[in-house]
Design an enzyme around this catalytic site. Structure first.
Site, short mmCIF file in Angstrom:
data_model
loop_
_atom_site.label_atom_id
_atom_site.label_comp_id
_atom_site.label_asym_id
_atom_site.label_seq_id
_atom_site.Cartn_x
_atom_site.Cartn_y
_atom_site.Cartn_z
N ASP A 143 1.79 15.83 3.97
CA ASP A 143 1.90 14.54 4.66
C ASP A 143 2.82 14.67 5.87
O ASP A 143 3.69 15.55 5.91
CB ASP A 143 2.43 13.45 3.70
CG ASP A 143 3.76 13.83 3.08
OD1 ASP A 143 3.95 15.02 2.74
OD2 ASP A 143 4.64 12.96 2.93
N ASP A 144 2.62 13.79 6.83
CA ASP A 144 3.47 13.69 8.02
C ASP A 144 3.64 15.02 8.74
O ASP A 144 4.76 15.44 9.07
CB ASP A 144 4.85 13.10 7.64
CG ASP A 144 4.73 11.71 7.07
OD1 ASP A 144 3.59 11.20 7.01
OD2 ASP A 144 5.75 11.12 6.68
N TYR A 185 -3.39 10.51 3.98
CA TYR A 185 -3.08 10.18 2.58
C TYR A 185 -3.20 8.69 2.28
O TYR A 185 -2.74 8.21 1.25
CB TYR A 185 -1.69 10.69 2.17
CG TYR A 185 -0.56 10.30 3.11
CD1 TYR A 185 0.09 9.09 3.00
CD2 TYR A 185 -0.16 11.16 4.11
CE1 TYR A 185 1.11 8.74 3.85
CE2 TYR A 185 0.87 10.83 4.99
CZ TYR A 185 1.50 9.62 4.85
OH TYR A 185 2.51 9.26 5.71
N ASN A 211 7.38 6.13 -5.21
CA ASN A 211 8.39 6.68 -4.30
C ASN A 211 9.57 5.71 -4.28
O ASN A 211 9.39 4.51 -4.15
CB ASN A 211 7.79 6.85 -2.90
CG ASN A 211 8.69 7.65 -1.98
OD1 ASN A 211 9.59 8.36 -2.44
ND2 ASN A 211 8.48 7.54 -0.68
C1 GDL Z 1 5.51 8.22 4.07
C2 GDL Z 1 6.01 9.49 3.49
C3 GDL Z 1 7.16 9.26 2.53
C4 GDL Z 1 8.04 8.10 2.96
C5 GDL Z 1 7.16 6.89 2.96
C6 GDL Z 1 7.86 5.57 3.27
C7 GDL Z 1 4.07 9.64 1.95
C8 GDL Z 1 3.01 10.48 1.35
N1 GDL Z 1 4.92 10.21 2.84
O1 GDL Z 1 4.57 8.21 4.78
O2 GDL Z 1 7.90 10.45 2.44
O3 GDL Z 1 9.12 7.93 2.09
O4 GDL Z 1 6.14 7.03 3.90
O5 GDL Z 1 8.45 5.57 4.52
O6 GDL Z 1 4.13 8.47 1.66
#
Ligand code: GDL
Length: 665
Positions: free
Chosen positions: A127-128, A175, A269
């Site tokens: 990601d990113d 993603y 997350n």
């Molecule tokens: C994102 C980043 C994550 C980050 C979240 C919120 C993914 C897969 N990657 O894009 O690390 O914490 O946004 O800012 O979510």
């Protein structure tokens, strides 16, 4: 070692927490606290992916030092002892060369080292990262998805040799639904990934958006068809690394119970501040185990009650009502809880209507503001200092805002009865709400999302900028036929009205011009001037000569003129009338709103802002003119404290209304 929870223990998909935010990684102690909360919530997986740990991302090739390796091994052990699986993630995508033997060896060595520390489950996160391949990689693999799938398949093989049964998860470069729809990663990325990735490798997915308000089984079913496996959800619902002014202690919500059967797992997350993850984890557990299905609000309440003992104070205790109010204000990214909504609902009334007209809604808003102010003060005494420091920044800001609000409202109340105002002088420009971020937020609008169908709002009220002139002229045109769309009427000269009613105001009085906008652009304005006669003198000197020169005076009988000609006539015969006594009402203002911005209190808010600005600049009073036929607008201004000053008779007649302005406090 207890090892990961057996599948028979479970009554839903595997659930867990990702340490996957940008910002300072958690400490050992914080992670131990997390493991205990996760065990209590009957979760399964901890995904270790701290974005700003250099060895996770930027320096992914570097092995851990002996000390770091020992600390990681201890953490893995502790995680397993809590009955949780430890998934160790690496993000090599910023600069990896997928075809290079050296980079494949680096990756294998890191994984080999990880397995010596007790790690069995691994994640590769893409990601990113840039979604372009280097020339050699493009020549070898043809597409980003093929390159990443090849690397993931090799990784799975190395892992199988060293940690049989270990899982591999992959985060794709697109993603979420929005990224995939935009073609990130190249055409057919998801399908190629799905087809090439070995069965058994899980793919992570954040839902339709990076921060998804909802994730439905239908959305997931569509994705499952494309990637050939149910995704493991990487849920950013409670993450807050993208906005330092917020945190989210609302419930795990917007994911219907039926989603559980459609996904391969669910990982949340986390918020950067460990103490603020208690409620998210607790409610995630209730969601996963189905205990929240019948009563999601009850599950949230029980999470708050379980959190409440942490709010013991040096003297006393935070109450359930106070904590739940805090959670209503710092709720979820896309909405507030009932208390937050009630606080905001009463504000237009409190800030614009005379106190006699404040009803129950406004009084409830005041009560909530008082409660929040008191709570912010009280929380200074929290015994749990980690919790206090996690909350501190936001509490401070909230306390300042509610204290400003309370005093404003109290002084409006006192002004109505002639009572002495309370002091309200400690929120000073520069120190309060100042700084580069505040200024940028006010100055830069949301991107124009084009013609995509969308609900109106959310609306932003801000000072006008010179480049708003065209958009404001359009508002003037679209409200130019007695409030209705004047596009047809003024088709031969669409700017006819704006030359009188918009452009001079924005040029001569830029500091008294406000616009309201939403994602689709400017949809209203409020324009004013401090001293009408001085304004008309400038108009007479700097503007009218050009208008007269460019647009000839219409001739012939007036009743044969077009709407455009009637406006052109006004260029030649301006109306500078001001109601008497001029000295009492020297300022004037006018306002126009497109239909999509009407009926939401925006007109009152804009007028209230402008009245406050005029008052601050010393205007003793303000006037305006409303068409006699427009009784709705007259009622609107009456509610804002205006009274009739003068009436001009006739079919095109108007009512001049005025109101004194409070002296600046
Ligand atoms: C994102 C980043 C994550 C980050 C979240 C919120 C993914 C897969 N990657 O894009 O690390 O914490 O946004 O800012 O979510």
């Amino acid at each position: 070692m207890v090892g990961q929870r057996a599948a028979t223990d479970r009554d839903g998909p595997r659930g867990g927490v990702i340490e996957g935010f940008y910002g300072r990684p958690w400490s050992r102690e914080e992670r131990l606290t997390l493991f205990a909360w996760m065990r209590d919530a009957r979760l399964h997986d901890y995904l270790h992916a701290p974005k700003d740990d250099p060895l996770h991302r930027g320096r992914w090739r570097d092995p851990s030092s002996a000390g770091a390796a020992a600390r990681l091994a201890e953490l893995v052990r502790a995680c397993h002892e809590h009955g949780l699986a430890f998934i160790w993630a690496l993000s090599p995508g910023l600069d990896i060369r997928y075809a290079a033997t050296a980079d494949r060896r680096h990756l294998r060595d890191r994984i080999a080292q990880a397995t010596t520390l007790g790690i069995r489950d691994v994640a590769l996160l893409f990601d990113d990262i840039p979604d372009r391949l280097a020339t050699e990689d493009a020549a070898r693999f043809g597409s980003l998805a093929t390159a990443q799938a090849s690397l993931a398949n090799d990784t799975r093989q190395w892992l199988a040799d060293r940690a049989p049964g270990g899982r591999l998860l992959v985060c794709p470069t697109p993603y979420c639904g929005r990224m995939a729809a935009a073609g990130l990663g190249g055409p057919g990325y998801l399908e190629t990934m799905g087809a090439n990735l070995a069965p058994g490798i899980d793919l992570l997915w954040t839902g339709p958006e990076i921060i998804s308000p909802t994730i439905t089984p239908e959305h997931v079913a569509g994705l499952t068809r494309r990637i050939g496996r149910p995704p493991v959800i990487w849920d950013n619902l409670h993450a807050n690394d993208y906005d330092g002014t917020r945190f989210f202690v609302g419930p795990y919500a917007g994911r219907p119970p039926a989603l559980r059967a459609a996904i391969g797992g669910l990982l949340l997350n986390a918020a950067n501040e460990l103490p603020l993850n208690f409620v998210p984890i607790h409610t995630l557990g209730s969601y996963l185990h189905g205990t929240a299905d019948q009563d999601p609000a009850g599950a949230h309440r029980s999470a708050l009650l379980a959190w409440l003992p942490r709010f013991a104070l040096a003297t006393g205790q935070v109450t359930e009502e106070e904590l739940s109010l805090l959670a209503d204000c710092f709720h979820l990214p896309h909405g507030y809880g009932p208390g937050g909504r009630a606080l905001l609902a009463g504000l237009p009334t409190l800030l614009t209507r005379p106190p006699q007209g404040w009803g129950a809604e406004a009084e409830e808003s005041r009560r909530i503001a008082r409660l929040l102010g008191g709570l912010c003060e009280k929380l200074n005494g929290l015994l749990d200092r980690d919790l206090f420091h996690a909350l501190f920044r936001r509490l401070w800001d909230l306390r300042e805002e509610v204290s400003l609000l309370e005093r404003r409202v109290e002084n409006r109340r006192r002004a109505a009865t002639g009572a002495t105002p309370v002091a309200d002088d400690d929120h000073l420009p520069g120190t309060f709400r100042g700084g580069i971020l505040a200024d940028l937020r006010t100055a830069v609008p949301f991107p124009d999302r084009g013609a995509a169908p969308r609900a109106a709002g959310p609306f932003l009220l801000r000072p006008a900028r010179p480049d708003d002139e065209a958009a404001a002229s359009l508002v003037c045109l679209r409200t130019g036929a007695d409030g209705a769309d004047g596009s047809e009427l003024f088709a031969t000269d669409p700017d006819a009205l704006a030359r009188i009613y918009v452009w001079p105001y924005m040029a001569i009085e830029p500091g008294l011009a406000l616009v309201v906008e939403d994602d689709a652009g400017v949809c209203g304005y409020c324009l004013g001037t401090l001293d009408s006669r001085a304004f008309y003198a400038r108009y007479e000197r700097d503007w009218r000569p050009h208008l007269v020169e460019r647009f000839p005076e219409p001739v012939g009988p007036a009743d044969g003129w077009s709407a455009v000609q009637r406006v052109h006539w006004l260029y030649h015969h301006p109306d500078f009338h001001c109601p008497e006594p001029y000295g009492r009402y020297p300022a004037h203002l006018h306002i126009d709103l497109l239909p999509r911005a009407q009926g939401q209190g925006l007109g009152s808010r804009m007028v209230a802002h402008l009245l406050a600005d005029l008052g601050r600049r010393g205007a003793p009073g303000v006037h305006l003119a409303v068409a006699t036929a427009n009784v709705r607008a007259q009622a609107f201004y009456r509610r804002l404290g205006f009274t009739e000053l003068e009436r001009r008779p006739g079919p095109d007649g108007c009512v001049f209304m005025g109101r004194p302005l409070p002296l600046p406090d």
